[in-house]
Design a protein around this motif. Structure first.
Motif, PDB file in Angstrom:
ATOM      1  N   UNK A  35      77.915 -27.244  58.810  1.00 25.76           N
ATOM      2  CA  UNK A  35      78.036 -26.553  57.526  1.00 25.76           C
ATOM      3  C   UNK A  35      77.203 -25.279  57.507  1.00 25.76           C
ATOM      4  N   UNK A  36      75.930 -25.398  57.901  1.00 29.02           N
ATOM      5  CA  UNK A  36      75.042 -24.234  57.867  1.00 29.02           C
ATOM      6  C   UNK A  36      75.489 -23.165  58.863  1.00 29.02           C
ATOM      7  N   UNK A  37      75.978 -23.589  60.016  1.00 28.21           N
ATOM      8  CA  UNK A  37      76.456 -22.621  61.007  1.00 28.21           C
ATOM      9  C   UNK A  37      77.642 -21.839  60.462  1.00 28.21           C
ATOM     10  N   UNK A  38      78.588 -22.550  59.846  1.00 29.42           N
ATOM     11  CA  UNK A  38      79.752 -21.854  59.295  1.00 29.42           C
ATOM     12  C   UNK A  38      79.356 -20.973  58.114  1.00 29.42           C
ATOM     13  N   UNK A  39      78.523 -21.499  57.232  1.00 31.10           N
ATOM     14  CA  UNK A  39      78.083 -20.692  56.094  1.00 31.10           C
ATOM     15  C   UNK A  39      77.381 -19.415  56.539  1.00 31.10           C
ATOM     16  N   UNK A  40      76.604 -19.525  57.623  1.00 28.91           N
ATOM     17  CA  UNK A  40      75.898 -18.343  58.118  1.00 28.91           C
ATOM     18  C   UNK A  40      76.881 -17.284  58.612  1.00 28.91           C
ATOM     19  N   UNK A  41      78.021 -17.735  59.144  1.00 27.78           N
ATOM     20  CA  UNK A  41      79.035 -16.781  59.603  1.00 27.78           C
ATOM     21  C   UNK A  41      79.664 -16.035  58.430  1.00 27.78           C
ATOM     22  N   UNK A  42      80.010 -16.762  57.378  1.00 28.96           N
ATOM     23  CA  UNK A  42      80.617 -16.106  56.216  1.00 28.96           C
ATOM     24  C   UNK A  42      79.601 -15.201  55.520  1.00 28.96           C
ATOM     25  N   UNK A  43      78.341 -15.636  55.466  1.00 31.90           N
ATOM     26  CA  UNK A  43      77.294 -14.792  54.871  1.00 31.90           C
ATOM     27  C   UNK A  43      77.105 -13.502  55.673  1.00 31.90           C
ATOM     28  N   UNK A  44      77.129 -13.644  56.999  1.00 31.64           N
ATOM     29  CA  UNK A  44      76.986 -12.471  57.874  1.00 31.64           C
ATOM     30  C   UNK A  44      78.123 -11.481  57.601  1.00 31.64           C
ATOM     31  N   UNK A  45      79.312 -11.989  57.459  1.00 28.59           N
ATOM     32  CA  UNK A  45      80.483 -11.142  57.226  1.00 28.59           C
ATOM     33  C   UNK A  45      80.327 -10.340  55.930  1.00 28.59           C
TER      34      UNK A  45
END
Length: 336
Positions: free
Chosen positions: A170-180
């Motif tokens: 979850x945190x890994x995916x959320x970090x990707x969307x936040x980065x975007x």
């Protein structure tokens, strides 16, 4: 000239099939592996393929782990699969949370800094980043890409390895969307979110080295269940070949840019798998368990999945449970 794909973790269970499909489609592939032994193994699978090369990345959680790979010229797409999947946790942060989060951010940060020509990054996420385990069985509910696991950091660093694993994805995916959102890079992001993944393997394993998901099927055929059918951790599944193909289709379908895909073949039960095993492999009678651990939940008593987006936008055609179980079991009986 064929497009070039950087594939992280190329010797992994899912990534091995991603690599196979990419080479079949004549992409040029640079894949990262943890050591030279894994590179040599993949070379042995494709000895005559000049479109395959390797970069050694021994620790995916290390700072700037993927920088040197991403600096290589001519990369058009990145498929990031490298992340741990296991429940053998002694330190939640070191064993699962850091490798998943730092590995993902390392790829995205390096891509923005050194590879402005990259068009898209596809990330292997998980149903773990979708399910809200606190809601229990949720009878009649269909999980989809719209759902996001609400797990907290405090829950993640607790003493439940399954919660820690779900949090890591979850945190890994959320970090990707936040980065975007914050960094606004030139590339788009796509995540592939499968539930329990099993199916035939491209690398020969032993009973000790078999991957976590396939080990659940191995346990049903090796006599270790002592005639009692265990409950499944998660009632949703998908074949590894569907998951791998989804990663490749994601870079080929414009509709997949900045999207999540819940890649699920539907519900299963271990009782149904045992029925298939006894029909397909009658020689396993006496090893395959036949007694239920607890009364089996019907499809009306537990959540399901909505995979319509992956079918409509990616064009996936899902492999049946019966076929997947047969293909994997045949391989396990030959190898183990």
């Amino acid at each position: 000239m064929s497009p070039t794909v950087l594939l992280t973790g190329g010797s992994g269970f899912i990534a091995g099939w991603v690599l196979k499909f990419l080479l079949q489609k004549e992409y040029t592939v640079i894949t990262t592996v943890r050591d030279q032994t894994k590179a040599d193994f993949l070379k042995s699978l494709y000895p005559a393929d000049s479109k395959l090369s390797f970069v050694i990345v021994p620790d995916i959680a290390a700072p700037k782990a993927f920088d040197e790979a991403i600096k290589l010229p001519g990369i058009d797409y990145i498929i990031h699969t490298a992340s741990p999947f296991h429940f053998k946790v002694t330190d939640p942060v070191k064993d699962l949370l850091d490798p998943a989060m730092k590995g993902t951010l390392s790829v995205l940060t390096a891509t923005k800094a050194y590879a402005p020509q990259v068009k898209q990054v596809v990330i292997t996420s998980s149903f773990a980043a979708i399910i809200d385990a606190s809601r229990g069985n949720r009878p009649g509910y269909l999980y989809s890409e719209k759902d996001v696991n609400p797990v907290t950091w405090e829950e993640a660093i607790g003493d439940n390895p399954a919660t820690t694993y779900r949090a890591s994805k979850t945190f890994a995916e959320n970090s990707a969307w936040d980065f975007l959102k914050k960094e606004r890079p030139n590339f788009t992001v796509t995540t592939i979110n499968p539930p329990l993944v099993w199916g035939p393997m491209l690398h020969k394993v032993s009973a000790e080295t078999i991957n976590t998901s396939n080990a659940s099927i191995w346990a049903l055929i090796n006599g270790s269940c002592k005639d009692v059918i265990p409950n499944a951790r998660v009632p949703l599944w998908v074949d590894v070949r569907n998951v791998a193909l989804a990663h490749v289709l994601a870079i080929e379908k414009p509709a997949a840019q900045n999207q999540r895909y819940f890649v699920s073949a539907g519900n299963f039960s271990n009782a149904k798998i045992c029925d298939y095993l006894l029909k397909q492999f009658p020689e396993l009678k006496g090893k395959v368990p036949t007694k239920l651990e607890t009364p089996e939940l019907t499809s009306d008593e537990i959540f399901g999945s909505d995979n319509s987006k992956s079918i409509k936008e990616l064009g996936l055609e899902y492999i049946s449970l019966e076929q997947s179980v047969y293909d994997l079991t045949k391989q396990l009986l030959e190898w183990l």
